[in-house]
Each structure stands twice: as structure tokens, then as C-alpha cells.
Scaffold this active site. Sequence first.
Site, PDB file in Angstrom:
ATOM      1  N   HIS A   1       6.673   7.413  27.296  1.00  0.00           N
ATOM      2  CA  HIS A   1       6.385   8.220  26.969  1.00  0.00           C
ATOM      3  C   HIS A   1       6.985   8.896  27.844  1.00  0.00           C
ATOM      4  O   HIS A   1       7.336  10.450  28.137  1.00  0.00           O
ATOM      5  CB  HIS A   1       4.251   9.288  26.242  1.00  0.00           C
ATOM      6  CG  HIS A   1       4.228   8.700  24.693  1.00  0.00           C
ATOM      7  ND1 HIS A   1       4.599   9.349  23.472  1.00  0.00           N
ATOM      8  CD2 HIS A   1       4.137   7.164  24.275  1.00  0.00           C
ATOM      9  CE1 HIS A   1       4.098   7.786  23.147  1.00  0.00           C
ATOM     10  NE2 HIS A   1       3.610   7.015  22.886  1.00  0.00           N
TER      11      HIS A   1
ATOM     12  N   ASP B   1      10.518  15.396  32.880  1.00  0.00           N
ATOM     13  CA  ASP B   1       9.383  15.390  30.968  1.00  0.00           C
ATOM     14  C   ASP B   1      10.309  14.393  30.412  1.00  0.00           C
ATOM     15  O   ASP B   1      11.262  14.005  30.489  1.00  0.00           O
ATOM     16  CB  ASP B   1       9.575  16.445  30.574  1.00  0.00           C
ATOM     17  CG  ASP B   1       7.829  16.903  30.423  1.00  0.00           C
ATOM     18  OD1 ASP B   1       7.512  16.024  30.398  1.00  0.00           O
ATOM     19  OD2 ASP B   1       8.123  18.128  30.716  1.00  0.00           O
TER      20      ASP B   1
END
Length: 469
Positions: A163, A371
Site C-alpha cells: 500500500h 504517499d
Amino acid sequence: MSETSAMGRPIVIAANRLPVMRTDDGDWTPSPGGLVRALYPMLRETGGTWVGWTGNPDDDAEPFSVEGVDLHPVPVSAEEMSLYYEGFSNDALWPLYHDALRESTYDSEQWDAYRTVNDRFATALADIAPEGSVVWVHDYQLQLVPGLLRAARPDLTIGFFLHIPFPSVDLFTRLPWRDEIVKGLLGCDLVGFQRPRDAQNFVATVDQLLDVQVDDTTVTYDGRTVVAGEYPISIDVDEVEEIATGRATRQRTSQIRARLGDPEVIMLGVDRLDYTKGIGLRLRAFARLLEDGRLDPTRHVMVQVATPTREAVEHYQDERASIERLVGEINGRFSRIGLPVVHYLYQSLPYDELVALYRAGDVMLVTPFRDGMNLVAKEYAAAHIDGDGVLVLSEFAGAADELTDAVQVNPHDDRALEDAIVEAVEMHRHERRGRMAGLRDQIRKSDVQGWAGRFLAALDVASTTDTSS
Ligand code: F6P
């Protein structure tokens, strides 16, 4: 009960955390966080199994089920929580995988705990997974699990999804246990990443570190082929839209605007309080704009929700202190009695409250230094069923690949960030609506159900076309 994958085989999910947490009265409730919000709806709809930690140290909870999902707790002791979770996962891997924004701590005791906990997960999965089933392992806390599981259960199809970003070869090779980590991931049939660059970094790293054969995105290792690819994660668009449409949300949104003094423009930030998220950066940009008169404290306010996270880790304590000092300075300087210019909440808010806030936000500021994806950016667009609102988005968020109708910015460039905020604030209604329509089309095209379906279909192909075994 097991969910049935596209291939008609049962599927088991493994992630550091179970998708539920204990309430004060001892019941279980779905827990916050992007990963949970991404996968839980899928499992709830179809029934399925999830293996993970309850989030409480020394919790010896027995397997149980919630809303048709079978949950298998893996215990983590208080010492392991400190060494495996706060230590190796969040003080070694997390900063390294996020462009080394902070110094990593490399500590062999933490590494030992990481191995021990990964081994415990692999053993639990080996015991639970039905013959020939599909196991989908998630995230950086469990990178050794695929390799350990493959050795114990060669009959399984194993997928992994990271992720967070996968760093460049130069950064990754700093890790003293780099070979063990990549060998762990190579236990998979398919390793999924958020962005093409992450998959490329992984393949290049494997190629440099191990004696493997690499063909574009396919690695031949130990007599098997392992495929790497990008599968950008998304959100449950229908769920967000449903909450956003509700009467209670509409009322709450109006109430929030009124409580903020009915300003012309509400700027919003919603993040875990993490140094990767660029919260301080956007606060400083806001302060400079007020200072220079490009924004006006009587017309423009900022709401920053900072969700508490990893509070025992020093980098997080430092970041919190620095943000709270900054909020105090800005408010001290620009607020009026009863009307702060920055409204700062260090709290974990319920999802429906967040959706009401998204709706109230005229400009959403998502400015991470790095991110993996950033689901907040997608949630903001999904919540704007009114077709209005502007998203300012860092180029360094995975979401930037898809959300091309956002005002994209390099957050390292102070002036560009200030200009992007002013552009968003002053944007003509026609352009705002056009861009929001583009954002909403994009997230509708690829919601979380589509993401899971694409990953599982590709895993099916990867496991059945493994010609080398
Ligand atoms: O994005 C990475 C991730 O670990 C997610 O899996 C999780 O939802 C989020 O960060 C929060 O992390 P933690 O479990 O450390 O609170």
C-alpha cells in the site's frame, strides 16, 4: 465461510490489523483506515476470512465473525508491538519506503521481532487456508509472509499488495535485511503496487540483489515466475456518495459552515498525523498567504483534521509538536475572538462526520511529500455530489496518476504551493465544476471493488501461467 474468488477458489486475506477493533463495551466495530475501508466492504458482501492483529498487545482473542466475515486474530505481545510494529515497521521500513524523509532506525532486535511475527502470521495462514486456495497478503508489515507460506504450503496461490511506495534501488539497498525482504516477496505469484514506478523499483531491486532472470515485469526465481504490476487502490464510491447524500450529512455540513463563521472559502486537510503528509508545509503556505494579503482571515479559514497515529514513535511525537506549535502561532497572529483561522482537530472522527466535512470543504489540500495512494483525495471527490470543490494534490501522492483534474503541485516548491492554493481559491465556478466532473468520472471508473477484482483476476492469470514450475 470463505469468499469465492474469480477462479472459484476460497480466498483468505492477511493484513497487520484485523478490520475491526474493540469498543469500550468489548464489542467489535469496523476500524478506521484506508486498507480496511478498501477491503472490508468486499468481504462483507461475499463473506470471507481475514487474518490479522487486533491492535491490542497480548490480546488472546479467539477466532470470531462479524457481519459474515471470519476473523482470525494473530497475537502480538507488548514487546513485539514495540519492536515489530513501532520499531521495524514504522521506524525502519516506513521512513525508508517514503523517500527516507526521516532517519530509519536499523536494529537487529527489531528485525528479529519482525521475522517472528511474520512467521506467526505465515503459520496461522498455513493452518487456516483451504487446499488450493488464494491468500492475499497486505502491506509492508508482512513482507516475509509470502516466502514463509510458499515453503509451508506450495499448493496455495499467493498475492501481495504493497500500500505504500516501493523505494528506489539506492534507498532500498540501505536496508541491512534487503535480501530477506525481497526473497519474502518473491514467494508470491503476483506482487501488486500502487504506481508503475513502484513495480519498476521492485523489479530493478530484485535484479540487482539476486541471481534472477528478469523479463520486463516478470521475475524468474527459484524455478517459479513472479509477476509485478500496478493496481492503484481506490475507495467505496457508493458508500461515500450514500453518506454524502443523506439528510443528516447535509444538515451537518451546513452546521459546520455556520460554526466556522460562514466564511467564503473553507480549506480542508484530513490526514493521519504523519510527517509524510506535508501538514506543516500547507499550514506554513497558508500563513504566508495571510501575511502577504493574498488570503484574508475574515474570508478564508482552514480546518485541519490530524488523526492520532503511531504515537509512541519519536518522529511522530516531533511532528505533532511542530504542527501544534505552528497552529498556535498562526492562530495567535491571525484569529479574531471566537473565530480561529485554523481549526485543528487531533482526533479520529467517525466516517460520516468526515464526509460532512469533505462536503463543507471548498478546497481540499492533499500535499504529502510522498504517499502510496492517498484515499482522502478520492473520498473528497466522491463526497462532492454537488459537483463543486477543488482538490489541490501533490505530485508525490499515488493518486496524482489518476486525478489529473486536480490542481497538481510539487509540495517542495513553496511558491508553487502558495500559487496552487490561490488558484484553487479563486477558480471560476465553471472551471471548478469541469474539474470536479473529471475527478468524479475517474473515481467512478476505478472504485475499490474494481481494484480488488483486477488484482484477483491478474493473480489468477499469474498463478495459472507459471510456466517455469
Ligand atoms: O497505508 C499504510 C497503512 O499501514 C495502512 O495499511 C493503514 O491503514 C494505515 O497505514 C495506518 O497505519 P497503522 O496501522 O500503523 O495505524
